[in-house]
Design a protein around this motif. Structure first.
Motif, mmCIF file in Angstrom:
data_model
loop_
_atom_site.group_PDB
_atom_site.id
_atom_site.type_symbol
_atom_site.label_atom_id
_atom_site.label_comp_id
_atom_site.label_asym_id
_atom_site.label_seq_id
_atom_site.Cartn_x
_atom_site.Cartn_y
_atom_site.Cartn_z
ATOM 1 N N PHE A 129 -74.701 20.235 45.335
ATOM 2 C CA PHE A 129 -73.435 20.877 45.707
ATOM 3 C C PHE A 129 -73.636 22.375 45.922
ATOM 4 O O PHE A 129 -73.140 22.953 46.893
ATOM 5 C CB PHE A 129 -72.390 20.615 44.617
ATOM 6 N N LEU A 151 -65.347 17.481 52.012
ATOM 7 C CA LEU A 151 -65.129 16.973 50.658
ATOM 8 C C LEU A 151 -63.639 16.881 50.399
ATOM 9 O O LEU A 151 -62.874 17.769 50.801
ATOM 10 C CB LEU A 151 -65.759 17.920 49.623
ATOM 11 N N GLU A 155 -63.089 15.491 45.043
ATOM 12 C CA GLU A 155 -64.553 15.605 44.988
ATOM 13 C C GLU A 155 -64.969 17.050 44.736
ATOM 14 O O GLU A 155 -65.853 17.314 43.922
ATOM 15 C CB GLU A 155 -65.158 15.112 46.302
ATOM 16 N N ARG A 156 -64.326 17.986 45.436
ATOM 17 C CA ARG A 156 -64.690 19.392 45.258
ATOM 18 C C ARG A 156 -64.390 19.862 43.839
ATOM 19 O O ARG A 156 -65.176 20.577 43.223
ATOM 20 C CB ARG A 156 -63.946 20.264 46.273
ATOM 21 N N GLU A 160 -67.245 21.232 41.328
ATOM 22 C CA GLU A 160 -67.129 22.591 40.792
ATOM 23 C C GLU A 160 -67.181 22.578 39.270
ATOM 24 O O GLU A 160 -67.750 23.482 38.655
ATOM 25 C CB GLU A 160 -65.833 23.230 41.283
#
Length: 307
Positions: A129, A151, A155-156, A160
Protein backbone atom coordinates in the motif's frame (compact mmCIF):
# COMPACT_ATOMS: atom_id res chain seq x y z
CA UNK A 1 66.01 -21.50 -0.05
CA UNK A 2 64.65 -24.51 1.80
CA UNK A 3 62.21 -22.28 3.71
CA UNK A 4 60.95 -20.89 0.40
CA UNK A 5 60.37 -24.39 -0.94
CA UNK A 6 58.55 -25.33 2.25
CA UNK A 7 56.34 -22.25 1.95
CA UNK A 8 55.59 -23.14 -1.66
CA UNK A 9 54.63 -26.71 -0.78
CA UNK A 10 52.43 -25.49 2.07
CA UNK A 11 50.68 -23.03 -0.26
CA UNK A 12 50.15 -25.76 -2.87
CA UNK A 13 48.73 -28.11 -0.23
CA UNK A 14 46.39 -25.41 1.09
CA UNK A 15 45.29 -24.59 -2.44
CA UNK A 16 44.55 -28.23 -3.26
CA UNK A 17 42.61 -28.73 -0.03
CA UNK A 18 40.54 -25.58 -0.45
CA UNK A 19 39.86 -26.27 -4.14
CA UNK A 20 38.53 -29.75 -3.30
CA UNK A 21 36.56 -28.38 -0.35
CA UNK A 22 34.84 -25.62 -2.32
CA UNK A 23 33.99 -28.07 -5.12
CA UNK A 24 32.49 -30.43 -2.55
CA UNK A 25 30.52 -27.64 -0.88
CA UNK A 26 29.04 -26.63 -4.21
CA UNK A 27 27.90 -30.22 -4.76
CA UNK A 28 26.34 -30.25 -1.30
CA UNK A 29 24.57 -26.94 -1.93
CA UNK A 30 23.16 -28.33 -5.18
CA UNK A 31 21.82 -31.33 -3.26
CA UNK A 32 20.37 -29.02 -0.61
CA UNK A 33 18.48 -26.97 -3.19
CA UNK A 34 16.78 -30.21 -4.22
CA UNK A 35 15.90 -30.89 -0.57
CA UNK A 36 14.42 -27.41 -0.29
CA UNK A 37 12.37 -28.20 -3.41
CA UNK A 38 11.13 -31.36 -1.68
CA UNK A 39 10.10 -29.30 1.36
CA UNK A 40 8.31 -26.82 -0.88
CA UNK A 41 6.50 -29.66 -2.62
CA UNK A 42 5.22 -30.97 0.71
CA UNK A 43 4.09 -27.50 1.75
CA UNK A 44 2.38 -26.85 -1.58
CA UNK A 45 0.50 -30.17 -1.45
CA UNK A 46 -0.77 -29.24 2.00
CA UNK A 47 -1.80 -25.77 0.81
CA UNK A 48 -3.88 -27.24 -2.05
CA UNK A 49 -5.37 -29.91 0.19
CA UNK A 50 -3.90 -32.80 -1.80
CA UNK A 51 -1.86 -34.07 1.14
CA UNK A 52 -2.64 -32.86 4.66
CA UNK A 53 0.38 -32.32 6.88
CA UNK A 54 1.10 -34.60 9.81
CA UNK A 55 1.75 -31.47 11.86
CA UNK A 56 1.96 -27.69 11.51
CA UNK A 57 -0.47 -24.79 11.13
CA UNK A 58 -1.85 -24.25 7.58
CA UNK A 59 -1.89 -20.47 8.08
CA UNK A 60 1.80 -20.52 9.00
CA UNK A 61 2.55 -22.78 6.04
CA UNK A 62 0.77 -20.34 3.73
CA UNK A 63 3.26 -17.60 4.69
CA UNK A 64 6.51 -19.56 4.94
CA UNK A 65 5.98 -21.43 1.65
CA UNK A 66 6.58 -18.32 -0.44
CA UNK A 67 9.45 -17.16 1.79
CA UNK A 68 11.23 -20.52 1.61
CA UNK A 69 10.78 -20.56 -2.16
CA UNK A 70 12.66 -17.26 -2.49
CA UNK A 71 15.42 -18.51 -0.18
CA UNK A 72 15.83 -21.59 -2.37
CA UNK A 73 16.19 -19.45 -5.49
CA UNK A 74 19.06 -17.57 -3.85
CA UNK A 75 20.88 -20.87 -3.39
CA UNK A 76 21.06 -21.17 -7.17
CA UNK A 77 22.49 -17.64 -7.34
CA UNK A 78 25.30 -18.61 -4.95
CA UNK A 79 26.12 -21.57 -7.18
CA UNK A 80 26.34 -19.35 -10.25
CA UNK A 81 28.62 -16.84 -8.52
CA UNK A 82 31.01 -19.58 -7.39
CA UNK A 83 31.28 -21.44 -10.69
CA UNK A 84 34.69 -19.86 -11.28
CA UNK A 85 37.41 -18.81 -8.85
CA UNK A 86 36.87 -15.10 -9.35
CA UNK A 87 36.02 -11.93 -7.45
CA UNK A 88 32.40 -12.37 -8.52
CA UNK A 89 32.17 -13.97 -5.09
CA UNK A 90 31.87 -10.44 -3.70
CA UNK A 91 28.27 -10.31 -4.90
CA UNK A 92 27.59 -13.64 -3.20
CA UNK A 93 28.10 -12.13 0.27
CA UNK A 94 24.81 -10.18 0.45
CA UNK A 95 23.00 -13.08 -1.21
CA UNK A 96 24.35 -15.45 1.44
CA UNK A 97 23.17 -13.05 4.11
CA UNK A 98 19.71 -12.92 2.52
CA UNK A 99 19.61 -16.73 2.63
CA UNK A 100 20.61 -16.79 6.28
CA UNK A 101 18.18 -14.08 7.35
CA UNK A 102 15.44 -15.57 5.17
CA UNK A 103 15.86 -18.90 6.93
CA UNK A 104 15.89 -17.17 10.32
CA UNK A 105 12.60 -15.45 9.46
CA UNK A 106 10.94 -18.64 8.22
CA UNK A 107 11.90 -20.56 11.36
CA UNK A 108 11.00 -17.62 13.60
CA UNK A 109 7.50 -17.50 12.15
CA UNK A 110 7.13 -21.25 12.59
CA UNK A 111 8.39 -20.95 16.16
CA UNK A 112 6.00 -18.12 17.08
CA UNK A 113 3.01 -19.50 15.19
CA UNK A 114 -0.15 -18.11 13.68
CA UNK A 115 -0.02 -14.62 15.21
CA UNK A 116 3.45 -13.95 13.79
CA UNK A 117 2.43 -15.31 10.39
CA UNK A 118 -0.55 -12.95 10.40
CA UNK A 119 1.73 -10.06 11.36
CA UNK A 120 4.05 -10.85 8.45
CA UNK A 121 1.04 -10.79 6.11
CA UNK A 122 -0.17 -7.44 7.48
CA UNK A 123 3.31 -5.98 7.09
CA UNK A 124 3.51 -7.13 3.48
CA UNK A 125 0.08 -5.72 2.68
CA UNK A 126 0.77 -2.28 4.15
CA UNK A 127 4.18 -2.22 2.46
CA UNK A 128 2.50 -2.73 -0.90
CA UNK A 129 0.00 0.00 0.00
CA UNK A 130 2.81 2.44 0.85
CA UNK A 131 4.41 1.69 -2.52
CA UNK A 132 1.41 3.29 -4.23
CA UNK A 133 2.72 6.71 -3.16
CA UNK A 134 6.29 7.17 -1.95
CA UNK A 135 8.47 10.24 -1.63
CA UNK A 136 12.17 10.63 -0.88
CA UNK A 137 14.27 13.71 -0.25
CA UNK A 138 18.04 14.25 -0.21
CA UNK A 139 19.29 17.80 0.04
CA UNK A 140 17.28 19.90 -2.37
CA UNK A 141 16.22 16.90 -4.44
CA UNK A 142 12.80 15.35 -3.95
CA UNK A 143 11.63 12.25 -5.74
CA UNK A 144 8.16 10.73 -5.79
CA UNK A 145 6.39 7.77 -7.33
CA UNK A 146 2.65 7.35 -7.45
CA UNK A 147 0.47 4.63 -8.93
CA UNK A 148 -3.20 5.11 -9.65
CA UNK A 149 -5.17 2.27 -8.06
CA UNK A 150 -8.88 2.35 -7.39
CA UNK A 151 -9.61 1.52 -3.76
CA UNK A 152 -12.96 1.59 -2.04
CA UNK A 153 -13.21 3.83 1.04
CA UNK A 154 -13.34 0.73 3.19
CA UNK A 155 -10.20 -0.77 1.60
CA UNK A 156 -8.30 2.50 1.94
CA UNK A 157 -9.31 2.88 5.58
CA UNK A 158 -8.19 -0.66 6.39
CA UNK A 159 -4.85 -0.24 4.63
CA UNK A 160 -4.20 3.10 6.30
CA UNK A 161 -4.79 1.41 9.65
CA UNK A 162 -2.26 -1.29 8.73
CA UNK A 163 0.28 1.37 7.72
CA UNK A 164 -0.23 3.07 11.09
CA UNK A 165 0.44 -0.23 12.86
CA UNK A 166 3.87 -0.36 11.25
CA UNK A 167 4.88 3.26 11.86
CA UNK A 168 6.63 5.04 14.69
CA UNK A 169 5.22 8.27 16.10
CA UNK A 170 7.53 10.30 13.86
CA UNK A 171 6.08 8.56 10.79
CA UNK A 172 9.09 6.33 10.06
CA UNK A 173 8.26 2.78 9.05
CA UNK A 174 8.76 -0.09 11.48
CA UNK A 175 10.31 -3.41 10.57
CA UNK A 176 8.02 -6.40 10.18
CA UNK A 177 8.94 -7.58 13.70
CA UNK A 178 10.31 -5.89 16.80
CA UNK A 179 12.81 -8.71 17.48
CA UNK A 180 16.37 -8.27 16.20
CA UNK A 181 18.16 -11.20 14.62
CA UNK A 182 19.66 -12.42 17.91
CA UNK A 183 16.22 -12.40 19.51
CA UNK A 184 14.73 -14.26 16.56
CA UNK A 185 17.46 -16.88 16.86
CA UNK A 186 16.68 -17.21 20.58
CA UNK A 187 13.02 -17.88 19.76
CA UNK A 188 14.11 -20.54 17.26
CA UNK A 189 16.32 -22.14 19.93
CA UNK A 190 13.35 -22.41 22.26
CA UNK A 191 11.33 -24.40 19.70
CA UNK A 192 13.63 -26.38 17.42
CA UNK A 193 16.57 -28.77 18.02
CA UNK A 194 19.71 -27.26 19.49
CA UNK A 195 21.85 -28.58 16.65
CA UNK A 196 19.80 -26.64 14.08
CA UNK A 197 20.05 -23.49 16.17
CA UNK A 198 23.83 -23.85 16.50
CA UNK A 199 24.50 -24.19 12.79
CA UNK A 200 22.09 -21.36 11.94
CA UNK A 201 23.77 -19.13 14.52
CA UNK A 202 27.16 -20.07 13.05
CA UNK A 203 25.92 -19.19 9.56
CA UNK A 204 24.74 -15.80 10.83
CA UNK A 205 27.94 -15.06 12.74
CA UNK A 206 30.05 -16.05 9.74
CA UNK A 207 28.44 -13.81 7.10
CA UNK A 208 26.26 -11.13 8.68
CA UNK A 209 28.68 -8.25 9.33
CA UNK A 210 30.90 -8.65 6.29
CA UNK A 211 27.86 -8.88 4.01
CA UNK A 212 26.54 -5.68 5.55
CA UNK A 213 29.82 -3.92 4.73
CA UNK A 214 29.53 -5.13 1.13
CA UNK A 215 25.95 -3.87 0.82
CA UNK A 216 26.98 -0.47 2.20
CA UNK A 217 29.99 -0.26 -0.11
CA UNK A 218 32.58 0.60 2.53
CA UNK A 219 36.34 0.81 2.03
CA UNK A 220 36.71 -2.12 4.43
CA UNK A 221 34.43 -4.19 2.20
CA UNK A 222 36.62 -3.42 -0.81
CA UNK A 223 39.82 -4.25 1.04
CA UNK A 224 38.30 -7.40 2.55
CA UNK A 225 38.53 -9.01 -0.88
CA UNK A 226 42.27 -8.26 -0.97
CA UNK A 227 42.97 -9.98 2.33
CA UNK A 228 42.58 -7.30 5.02
CA UNK A 229 41.47 -8.92 8.25
CA UNK A 230 41.44 -12.41 6.75
CA UNK A 231 44.63 -13.69 8.33
CA UNK A 232 46.44 -14.45 5.07
CA UNK A 233 47.54 -10.93 4.14
CA UNK A 234 47.48 -9.28 0.74
CA UNK A 235 48.38 -11.80 -2.01
CA UNK A 236 51.67 -11.35 -3.84
CA UNK A 237 51.27 -14.03 -6.53
CA UNK A 238 48.59 -15.85 -8.51
CA UNK A 239 48.32 -18.88 -6.22
CA UNK A 240 47.91 -16.70 -3.13
CA UNK A 241 45.19 -14.71 -4.88
CA UNK A 242 43.42 -17.90 -5.93
CA UNK A 243 43.55 -19.19 -2.36
CA UNK A 244 42.16 -15.90 -1.05
CA UNK A 245 39.21 -16.05 -3.45
CA UNK A 246 38.60 -19.67 -2.48
CA UNK A 247 38.52 -18.56 1.17
CA UNK A 248 35.75 -16.11 0.28
CA UNK A 249 33.85 -18.80 -1.62
CA UNK A 250 34.25 -21.09 1.39
CA UNK A 251 32.73 -18.40 3.63
CA UNK A 252 29.60 -17.84 1.55
CA UNK A 253 29.11 -21.54 0.84
CA UNK A 254 29.51 -22.40 4.51
CA UNK A 255 26.81 -19.95 5.57
CA UNK A 256 24.49 -21.05 2.77
CA UNK A 257 24.90 -24.79 3.44
CA UNK A 258 24.49 -24.35 7.20
CA UNK A 259 21.37 -22.22 6.69
CA UNK A 260 19.82 -24.69 4.25
CA UNK A 261 20.52 -27.56 6.63
CA UNK A 262 18.71 -25.72 9.42
CA UNK A 263 15.84 -24.83 7.08
CA UNK A 264 15.22 -28.39 5.92
CA UNK A 265 15.68 -29.89 9.40
CA UNK A 266 13.29 -27.44 11.07
CA UNK A 267 10.65 -27.41 8.34
CA UNK A 268 10.74 -31.23 8.35
CA UNK A 269 10.31 -31.24 12.14
CA UNK A 270 7.48 -28.68 11.93
CA UNK A 271 5.45 -30.62 9.37
CA UNK A 272 6.37 -34.11 10.63
CA UNK A 273 8.53 -35.28 7.69
CA UNK A 274 11.31 -37.23 9.43
CA UNK A 275 12.74 -38.51 6.14
CA UNK A 276 13.65 -35.01 4.99
CA UNK A 277 15.36 -34.31 8.30
CA UNK A 278 17.55 -37.40 7.90
CA UNK A 279 18.53 -36.37 4.37
CA UNK A 280 19.54 -32.92 5.61
CA UNK A 281 21.74 -34.53 8.24
CA UNK A 282 23.48 -36.64 5.61
CA UNK A 283 24.46 -33.52 3.69
CA UNK A 284 25.99 -32.09 6.86
CA UNK A 285 27.97 -35.31 7.29
CA UNK A 286 29.32 -34.88 3.75
CA UNK A 287 30.41 -31.37 4.67
CA UNK A 288 32.39 -32.58 7.67
CA UNK A 289 34.37 -34.97 5.47
CA UNK A 290 35.68 -32.28 3.10
CA UNK A 291 39.46 -31.65 3.45
CA UNK A 292 39.50 -28.10 4.82
CA UNK A 293 36.49 -28.73 7.08
CA UNK A 294 37.90 -31.99 8.44
CA UNK A 295 41.21 -30.26 9.19
CA UNK A 296 39.42 -27.42 10.99
CA UNK A 297 37.43 -29.89 13.07
CA UNK A 298 40.62 -31.74 14.07
CA UNK A 299 42.21 -28.52 15.26
CA UNK A 300 39.12 -27.30 17.12
CA UNK A 301 38.59 -27.72 20.85
CA UNK A 302 35.50 -29.88 20.55
CA UNK A 303 33.31 -31.84 18.13
CA UNK A 304 30.88 -30.18 15.75
CA UNK A 305 27.20 -30.45 16.64
CA UNK A 306 25.39 -33.53 15.37
CA UNK A 307 22.21 -33.13 13.36
Amino acid sequence: MRAGNDDGRALAADLDAMTATVAGMREILQAQTRLVDACLHCLQLSRTGERPLAAGDPEVVDVVLTMAHMVGISGHSILRLTEEVSLHVRDAYPIARSIVEGVVNVLFIMAKGRDMAARAKRHAEQKAFRDLHRTWQAGETTMAVQRIVELTPGERSRLEALAAEFAWRNGREKDWTDENIAERLAAIAATFPRSSHIILSAATFNIYRHASEVVHGTYFAAMHFWGIGGGRGRPTNGDQMRLLVLDHQFAVLMSATFAFTALVECVAAYIGESGLKELAGKQLDRLRALPAVAEALLSSDGPAPSP
